[in-house]
Design an enzyme around this catalytic site. Structure first.
Site, short mmCIF file in Angstrom:
data_model
loop_
_atom_site.label_atom_id
_atom_site.label_comp_id
_atom_site.label_asym_id
_atom_site.label_seq_id
_atom_site.Cartn_x
_atom_site.Cartn_y
_atom_site.Cartn_z
N HIS A 129 -8.03 13.66 3.27
CA HIS A 129 -8.13 13.84 1.96
C HIS A 129 -9.54 13.90 1.41
CE1 HIS A 129 -9.12 11.94 -1.98
NE2 HIS A 129 -7.97 12.44 -2.49
N ASN A 130 -10.26 13.14 1.86
CA ASN A 130 -11.55 13.20 1.57
C ASN A 130 -12.41 14.37 1.97
OD1 ASN A 130 -11.04 10.54 0.40
ND2 ASN A 130 -12.85 9.78 1.33
N ALA A 149 -15.83 -0.93 5.09
CA ALA A 149 -15.38 -0.58 6.27
C ALA A 149 -16.48 -0.99 7.29
CB ALA A 149 -15.12 0.94 6.39
N LYS A 164 -6.01 9.68 4.70
CA LYS A 164 -7.10 9.63 3.72
C LYS A 164 -8.21 10.08 4.15
CE LYS A 164 -9.46 8.30 0.28
NZ LYS A 164 -10.37 7.06 0.17
N GLU A 221 -11.70 16.91 -0.36
CA GLU A 221 -12.53 16.59 -1.57
C GLU A 221 -13.83 17.11 -1.38
OE1 GLU A 221 -14.57 12.62 -3.06
OE2 GLU A 221 -12.40 12.41 -2.88
N TYR A 222 -14.30 16.93 -0.13
CA TYR A 222 -15.59 17.42 -0.07
C TYR A 222 -15.65 18.88 -0.15
CZ TYR A 222 -17.79 13.30 1.84
OH TYR A 222 -18.38 11.79 2.20
N ASN A 280 -13.41 -13.95 -3.03
CA ASN A 280 -14.48 -13.09 -2.58
C ASN A 280 -15.30 -13.98 -1.78
OD1 ASN A 280 -15.45 -10.19 -3.35
ND2 ASN A 280 -17.09 -11.83 -3.15
N SER A 339 -7.06 6.50 -2.88
CA SER A 339 -7.88 7.56 -3.72
C SER A 339 -7.72 7.52 -5.28
CB SER A 339 -7.60 8.80 -3.38
OG SER A 339 -8.35 9.59 -3.71
#
Length: 475
Positions: A188-189, A79, A185, A192-193, A36, A131
């Site tokens: 997918h999101n 991102a 993805k 989801e919304y 990290n 996810s």
């Protein structure tokens, strides 16, 4: 570390998702190197989660040197520009044949660009949609890898081992080239919304028209979660209504600010749908609802100045709850139909050859939209991979025919009572635009030709035509 002790994979970014994935991999017997940018984060992870298969590193060079060849590096960072910055630091330390995976919510076009750029250096790049949130990452997420298939095969044992399992099968499968994984993805999101917005609207109808208490709502959603609506989101919603407020008594749901934010993936899906010319109006309406929810001061002013209708409560509460359940299920079918239509168009547009049945199958567990409903979608595409809109499938078409009256009733009830039901309304509007032989577009063609000579098409012969319209002004 000597050669025999080299790690199988390395993860850069040890915040919640990165740490959870690293521990998931370590639990499955893979040696994992962790790095990290902030050393304190790495130290805290090792202090809180010591694991015999997790090894901390405090410089990128040491981190890279700790990995077996070909090196496999997964980025779990914010991102956008941060991903490019880390790639710029990482590439000089890598060799041809090494693999870089981006497990964040990156925009698919960025993934396509990075894939092409790293290919020139002989480095494989995978855009990996993940996810499931913290719980999923730690114990089994849904994973959507896209990029070179040969690179996926090299990391496949790791990704499939840590993925959620549905009926014994891993919720992980190769999606397609370059940005396909991150595109899926994104959709997918978006779904989801829409799913969350539909549930929120069902909540408003049940609370204000049905006059159900929080505990009664919990019972309703728990019952719904035993049938065709069984899903992760319905299940957690049932629990949310029972949750006590640990700060001020009562139920916590009543103390939460009526405002919801978003991170952008649903909005990306909406923007891409406009570019592609695919209607995903339910997802767009869900994004719009979140945007409007954040204008709290203006909403307060509008509430004081603009009168709304009084609430007419349902006479038969049990029957009304069933109407809402059916409306929710019909809306869910239409939301998924829109999302899968968008993926189908992208598959053809970008040459990805997406397997929509497989995509539905990896959503069955681990991810936020996991639901028993997805098994039916998988079966639909297994029966006909080119089935087109999901509503053409007999199973879903029959449900729409059976439940559409409930959908219309829920929408009209919301409108007549002044309750916002944008997703349910868009579901009904999309259904009618999709099924109706008349849409009014013939008049729009006439208008365009009249004011701009854009021409029009006829229904009785081929070709484009222009008419010299006689403009009359009776005023």
């Amino acid at each position: 570390m000597n050669t025999s002790q080299k790690s199988h994979i390395g993860i850069i970014g040890l915040s919640v998702m990165g740490r959870s994935l690293a521990l998931n991999m370590a639990d499955h017997g893979f040696k994992v190197s962790g790095y990290n940018r902030s050393a304190s984060v790495t130290e805290q992870v090792m202090e809180d989660h010591p694991h015999k298969n997790l090894f901390p590193f405090y410089s990128l060079e040491e981190f890279v040197n700790s990995l077996e060849r070909p090196r496999k590096v997964m980025l779990m960072i914010q991102a956008g520009a941060p991903v490019d910055a880390v790639i710029d630091q990482l590439v000089p330390l890598l060799e041809q044949g090494d693999i870089v995976m981006d497990g964040g919510n990156s925009f698919f076009e960025d993934t396509r660009r990075r894939s092409n750029a790293l290919a020139e250096a002989g480095i494989h790049y995978l855009g990996v949609g993940i996810s499931g949130g913290e719980e999923g990452a730690r114990f089994g997420p849904s994973i959507m890898p896209g990029g070179e298939e040969s690179a996926y095969q090299a990391v496949r044992p790791i990704l499939e081992a840590i993925a959620a399992k549905a009926m014994g099968e891993p919720c992980c499968a190769y999606i397609g080239p370059d940005g396909a994984g991150h595109y899926v993805k994104m959709v997918h999101n978006g779904i989801e919304y829409a799913d969350m917005q539909l549930i929120a609207e069902a909540y408003l109808l049940l609370k204000y028209v049905g006059n159900f208490s929080n505990f009664e709502l919990a019972d309703i959603f728990r019952e719904w979660n035993q049938g065709e609506l069984k899903s992760y989101l319905i299940g957690i919603t049932a629990g949310i209504f029972r949750e006590a407020d640990d700060l001020d008594g009562g139920q916590l749901i009543d103390r939460i600010l009526d405002s919801a934010r978003q991170k952008g993936t649903g909005r990306w899906a909406s923007i891409e749908s406009l570019k592609q010319g695919v209607d995903i109006s339910m997802i767009t309406s869900a994004c719009g609802a979140r945007i409007l929810s954040n204008h709290l001061d203006e909403r307060k002013m509008a509430s004081a100045q603009i009168e709304g209708p009084g609430i007419l409560q349902a006479d038969d509460r049990a029957a009304f709850a069933e109407t809402v359940r059916r409306a929710l299920y019909a809306g869910k079918i239409i939301a998924y139909a829109q999302g899968f239509s968008l993926m189908q168009d992208a598959s053809e547009r970008y040459g990805w050859n997406l397997d929509l049945g497989t995509i539905a199958s990896i959503f069955r567990a681990g991810c936020i939209i996991q639901a028993v409903f997805l098994g039916d979608i998988t079966k639909a595409y297994e029966a006909d991979s080119n089935a087109g809109n999901l509503m053409f499938n007999p199973f879903f078409g029959n449900r729409i025919n059976e439940y559409q009256d409930s959908l219309r009733c829920a929408v009209s009830t919301g409108v007549l009572n002044g309750l916002p039901v944008p997703a349910l309304s868009q579901a009904a509007s999309y259904l009618d635009a999709f099924r109706s032989p008349a849409s009014g577009a013939n008049l729009i063609q006439a208008q365009r030709d009249c004011f701009g000579a854009h021409t029009y098409e006829r229904n009785d012969r081929p070709g484009s035509f222009h008419h010299e319209w006689r403009i009359t002004d009776d005023n």
